[in-house]
Design an enzyme around this catalytic site. Structure first.
Site, mmCIF file in Angstrom:
data_model
loop_
_atom_site.group_PDB
_atom_site.id
_atom_site.type_symbol
_atom_site.label_atom_id
_atom_site.label_comp_id
_atom_site.label_asym_id
_atom_site.label_seq_id
_atom_site.Cartn_x
_atom_site.Cartn_y
_atom_site.Cartn_z
ATOM 1 N N ASP A 127 0.802 -1.226 0.000
ATOM 2 C CA ASP A 127 0.000 0.000 0.000
ATOM 3 C C ASP A 127 0.835 1.276 0.000
ATOM 4 O OD1 ASP A 127 -2.348 -1.450 0.021
ATOM 5 O OD2 ASP A 127 -2.543 -1.412 2.195
ATOM 6 N N ARG A 274 -0.425 -9.217 -4.021
ATOM 7 C CA ARG A 274 0.596 -9.531 -3.017
ATOM 8 C C ARG A 274 1.565 -10.621 -3.464
ATOM 9 N NH1 ARG A 274 -0.365 -7.328 1.750
ATOM 10 N NH2 ARG A 274 -2.478 -6.919 2.496
#
Length: 341
Positions: A127, A274
């Site tokens: 993020d 991810r």
């Protein structure tokens, strides 16, 4: 000196690169001994400790995930958490920790540092929302994955002349949405920092259909409409009090379809952002972080986090780095509004 290494919170590409560089430099230059704490803070609570040597980190540079495992465990929420962690470190003669994590994991590290545990933090998160550093490793790979997905979705959207809503990760910060949205030529980008007007979104969508062009809407999972609240499919929370995000993409597609009378579908990228092989930049940054983190341990410069400032790796107090979430500057977001619609 014996140093413990742990990876906490959500996994991301580049974690193994940090572990590798920490262990290799620590052993080869400083003759440190290393152990890994399994599954983040959970391993410290439970005494789940494994040896780390050069042979155990050989070949892991290009691997995604983490060889040490991870979890979203908040040890300060567990009974006698601090004492249990201190007992684990003492039982295994661990003198210092290198803690690799995002805002939650490093927040725990900040408190443990205040309690007298010697440690150094390394910022990771896809993020890119850890304060004090220009970039966290994992972010570049996630943006690359999201950008490729948007590129692919353009062609199928045009084939069917429908709106495709792409939901990307970003709980409090819209860095992935903004970077991938701009790089992928999205027509609408929605981020948590700027509550959106659904009517304006629909106008942007309709403007694309008028020129026979299928719109792509990129939305961060934490984005919220001006009138209303965060859209959630699941309201259960983890040990850090975070709800499991997702739902805004489906809500948007339904609203767009109903308000414009056109077809709209959703693609939720989720954990694909991810996983997989880290980009060259994330391998490079993660390796540098590891090298500088073990230097900080050697210097006894504890309670610090290594960070990227420009091209330099610096150290700053953990308390400063975890004081607030790094968010997208609204002026940066506004620069790209010319491409919307």
């Amino acid at each position: 000196m014996k140093v413990g290494v742990l990876t906490g919170g959500g996994d991301c590409p580049g974690l193994n690169a940090v572990i590798r560089s920490v262990v290799r430099k620590g052993i080869q230059e400083y003759a440190f001994d290393f152990v890994g704490l399994r599954d983040g803070w959970l391993g410290v609570l439970q005494g789940n400790v494994v040896p780390l040597d050069i042979s155990s980190v050989r070949g892991i540079l290009p691997r995604g995930g983490t060889i040490l495992g991870s979890s979203r465990t908040n040890p300060l929420k567990h009974e006698d958490g601090l004492r249990r962690m201190q007992d684990t470190l003492a039982a295994h003669d661990v003198d210092a920790l290198i803690v690799i994590g995002g805002e939650d994991t490093l927040g725990v590290a900040t408190e443990l540092s205040r309690q007298g545990i010697d440690l150094v933090g390394v910022p990771k998160t896809i993020d890119n929302d850890v304060s004090g550093t220009d970039y966290t490793f994992g972010f570049d790979t996630a943006v690359g994955v999201a950008t490729e997905a948007i590129d692919r979705l353009h062609t199928t959207a045009e084939s069917h002349m429908r709106t495709l809503v792409v939901e990307v990760m970003g709980r409090h910060s819209g860095w992935i949405a903004l970077h991938a949205g701009v790089a992928g030529g999205a027509n609408v980008i929605l981020i948590p920092e700027r509550p959106f007007d659904i009517e304006q979104v629909c106008k942007w969508v309709e403007s694309r259909f008028k020129i026979n062009y299928a719109p792509i809407v990129v939305v961060a999972e934490g984005a919220v409409p001006k009138e209303g609240q965060m859209i959630l499919k699941d309201r259960t929370v983890d040990e850090f009090g975070h709800v499991r995000l997702s739902g805004i993409g489906e809500w948007l597609a339904q609203e767009i379809s109903e308000r414009t009378g056109t077809d709209a579908r959703t693609t939720v990228l989720g954990h694909v952002q991810r996983g997989g092989t880290p980009s060259h930049f994330d391998r490079w940054l993660a390796t540098r972080y590891g090298l500088h983190a073990v230097d900080a341990v050697k210097d006894g410069d504890f309670g610090k986090m290594v960070a990227l400032h420009g091209t330099r790796i610096v150290r700053l107090p953990l308390a400063e780095a975890t004081a607030q979430t790094k968010k997208v500057d609204p002026s940066l977001y506004d620069e790209f509004q010319v491409f919307f619609g």
